[in-house]
Design an enzyme around this catalytic site. Structure first.
Site, mmCIF file in Angstrom:
data_model
loop_
_atom_site.group_PDB
_atom_site.id
_atom_site.type_symbol
_atom_site.label_atom_id
_atom_site.label_comp_id
_atom_site.label_asym_id
_atom_site.label_seq_id
_atom_site.Cartn_x
_atom_site.Cartn_y
_atom_site.Cartn_z
ATOM 1 N N ARG A 168 4.071 -5.203 -13.853
ATOM 2 C CA ARG A 168 2.770 -4.618 -14.165
ATOM 3 C C ARG A 168 2.584 -4.500 -15.680
ATOM 4 N NH1 ARG A 168 0.152 -2.924 -9.757
ATOM 5 N NH2 ARG A 168 -1.301 -1.719 -11.023
ATOM 6 N N CYS A 225 4.267 -0.604 17.247
ATOM 7 C CA CYS A 225 4.127 -1.560 16.148
ATOM 8 C C CYS A 225 2.784 -2.284 16.196
ATOM 9 C CB CYS A 225 5.267 -2.568 16.230
ATOM 10 S SG CYS A 225 5.095 -3.999 15.163
ATOM 11 N N GLY A 246 -9.655 -6.748 -8.560
ATOM 12 C CA GLY A 246 -9.613 -6.505 -9.990
ATOM 13 C C GLY A 246 -9.465 -5.050 -10.382
ATOM 14 N N LEU A 261 2.239 -8.814 -0.945
ATOM 15 C CA LEU A 261 1.818 -10.053 -0.296
ATOM 16 C C LEU A 261 2.263 -11.266 -1.100
ATOM 17 C CD1 LEU A 261 -1.854 -9.182 0.698
ATOM 18 C CD2 LEU A 261 0.048 -9.498 2.273
ATOM 19 N N CYS A 280 -0.803 -8.214 -13.397
ATOM 20 C CA CYS A 280 0.327 -7.957 -12.504
ATOM 21 C C CYS A 280 0.751 -9.270 -11.841
ATOM 22 C CB CYS A 280 -0.046 -6.924 -11.452
ATOM 23 S SG CYS A 280 -0.586 -5.350 -12.167
ATOM 24 N N ASP A 320 -10.253 -7.452 2.707
ATOM 25 C CA ASP A 320 -9.854 -7.649 1.320
ATOM 26 C C ASP A 320 -8.841 -8.782 1.175
ATOM 27 O OD1 ASP A 320 -10.052 -7.036 -1.350
ATOM 28 O OD2 ASP A 320 -8.459 -5.529 -1.301
ATOM 29 N N CYS A 360 7.584 -6.983 23.635
ATOM 30 C CA CYS A 360 8.600 -6.217 22.894
ATOM 31 C C CYS A 360 8.503 -4.738 23.249
ATOM 32 C CB CYS A 360 8.379 -6.414 21.393
ATOM 33 S SG CYS A 360 9.464 -5.407 20.342
ATOM 34 N N TYR A 365 2.212 -9.989 -9.108
ATOM 35 C CA TYR A 365 2.070 -10.143 -7.655
ATOM 36 C C TYR A 365 0.641 -9.914 -7.166
ATOM 37 C CZ TYR A 365 2.675 -5.064 -8.070
ATOM 38 O OH TYR A 365 2.562 -3.751 -8.434
ATOM 39 N N CYS A 366 -0.325 -9.858 -8.046
ATOM 40 C CA CYS A 366 -1.699 -9.507 -7.659
ATOM 41 C C CYS A 366 -2.243 -10.463 -6.599
ATOM 42 C CB CYS A 366 -2.607 -9.526 -8.880
ATOM 43 S SG CYS A 366 -4.335 -9.154 -8.492
#
Length: 371
Positions: free
Chosen positions: A134, A326, A66, A195, A19, A277, A320, A21-22
């Site tokens: 993907r 948020c 993974g 991300l 992928c 992670d 804020c 964008y992994c």
């Protein structure tokens, strides 16, 4: 003692897909040893024994990568035997498994169903969006193959939810994706913010999610969800459930929505432990369960200040009008090159969303509190 949460990476960053964008492939490129291979049976036993020596009452054990199926089904059968062997205090165990689905078959479905694993299956909505990023390791499309796996789990009685990465392809297509999921009967959905590479200026990748794009995505998704909520047939979308829970006075289970890192334990294939992670990098290692107990790991976590350092909200953020809801979002989004320390890259997104949708969320919360 609160329940312990452990995420095990039994195949390290090894994967049978590629992928674009992994985020974990990105982390692997930025540490001294990229992959730790497949977890040995000996290391697995050390990990399980340490979990149940430390755990009280309940624990959550998840498998991710993974791609965790690469460890093989016999690895997980042995894991279940070890849990039964070492869980002498009758700790309540919840099992989760996040997979791209590529290698699943009837044996996997039966194992998940029999052992009550909650499976997170990664699908990016519609074929064009999914197959753009993907691919399998040979460069082939995977969308229809993964949809087939979803049907297989459904028929086998496996509890599963759909994990969709919100990126430059999926965000603008959310209305189409939502309707597609509705037709397919995917009533448990989780949307994960894409991300950008860690320690790199965000917004420069083909797949990058911009703040404006993410804000529009949240509004569109909420409006669709709310329409179904009014008819009593909405899917479960964790982010919205958490926001409404906050309005009702509950603590959200998502650390991103708490605005502070939680007590996580990410266990690599060699037994090494990390606090999140998104930070499985050399400088964040807390120890190794082959040689260290969870008590030692917890002490090193405190000494590192990892959780305390996640309270790096700016004064502007804390003042804020939306901060109570948020809470500054995910730490990873508040540590972006080219931005002020503690400034959330998606701040504009959340302001767009709350400006448009907070009144209705308050109505929903008030209605639920009256029930």
């Amino acid at each position: 003692m609160p329940g312990i949460s452990v995420m095990i990476k039994p195949a390290s960053g090894l994967c049978n897909m590629k992928c674009k964008y992994c985020f974990y492939a990105d982390e692997m490129r930025k540490r001294e040893q990229a992959s730790y291979g497949i977890m040995s049976q000996d290391t697995l036993e050390h990990v399980v024994r340490e979990i149940f020596e430390f755990a009280e009452k309940e624990c959550t054990i998840a498998f991710q990568g993974g791609e965790p199926t690469l460890a093989g089904l016999d690895f997980y059968r042995q894991y279940i035997r070890l849990v039964n062997q070492y869980n002498q205090k009758n700790v309540s165990v919840s099992h989760a498994f996040q997979t791209n689905g590529y290698a699943l078959d009837e044996e996997w479905y039966s194992f998940f169903a029999e052992n009550r694993f909650l499976v997170g299956l990664s699908i990016d909505g519609v074929k064009a969006a999914h197959d753009a990023y993907r691919k399998d390791i040979h460069g082939n499309d995977t969308y229809f193959r993964i949809l087939e796996k979803a049907r297989g789990m459904e028929q086998a009685g496996v509890d599963f939810n759909i994990l969709t990465v919100v990126n430059a392809r999926t965000a603008p297509k959310i209305r189409t994706i939502y309707e597609k999921y509705k037709k397919q009967g995917f009533s448990w959905q989780q949307y994960i913010t894409c991300l950008d590479p860690i320690q790199e200026v965000p917004g420069r990748q083909e797949y990058s999610l911009t703040p404006q794009m993410y804000g529009r995505f949240l509004i569109d998704l909420f409006e669709l969800w709310d329409l179904d909520l009014r008819q009593g047939k909405q899917p479960f979308i964790r982010q919205f459930e958490n926001y409404i829970g906050i309005l009702m006075g509950y603590l959200p289970e998502s650390c991103e929505q708490r605005g502070v890192c939680s007590f996580q334990n990410i266990v690599e294939a060699d037994g090494s432990v990390y606090p999140c992670d998104f930070y499985v990098l050399d400088g964040y290692c807390l120890g190794n369960l082959r040689t260290d107990s969870f008590k030692v790991i917890e002490q090193r976590r405190k000494e590192s200040g990892f959780i305390e350092n996640s309270l790096n909200h700016t004064n502007e953020c804390k003042s804020c009008r939306y901060f109570g809801l948020c809470r500054g979002g995910c730490r990873r989004h508040r540590e972006q090159p080219g931005m002020g320390y503690g400034e959330n890259y998606f701040c504009e997104s959340y302001k767009m969303f709350f400006d448009a949708c907070l009144p209705r969320m308050k109505e929903i919360a008030a209605c639920l509190q009256r029930v």
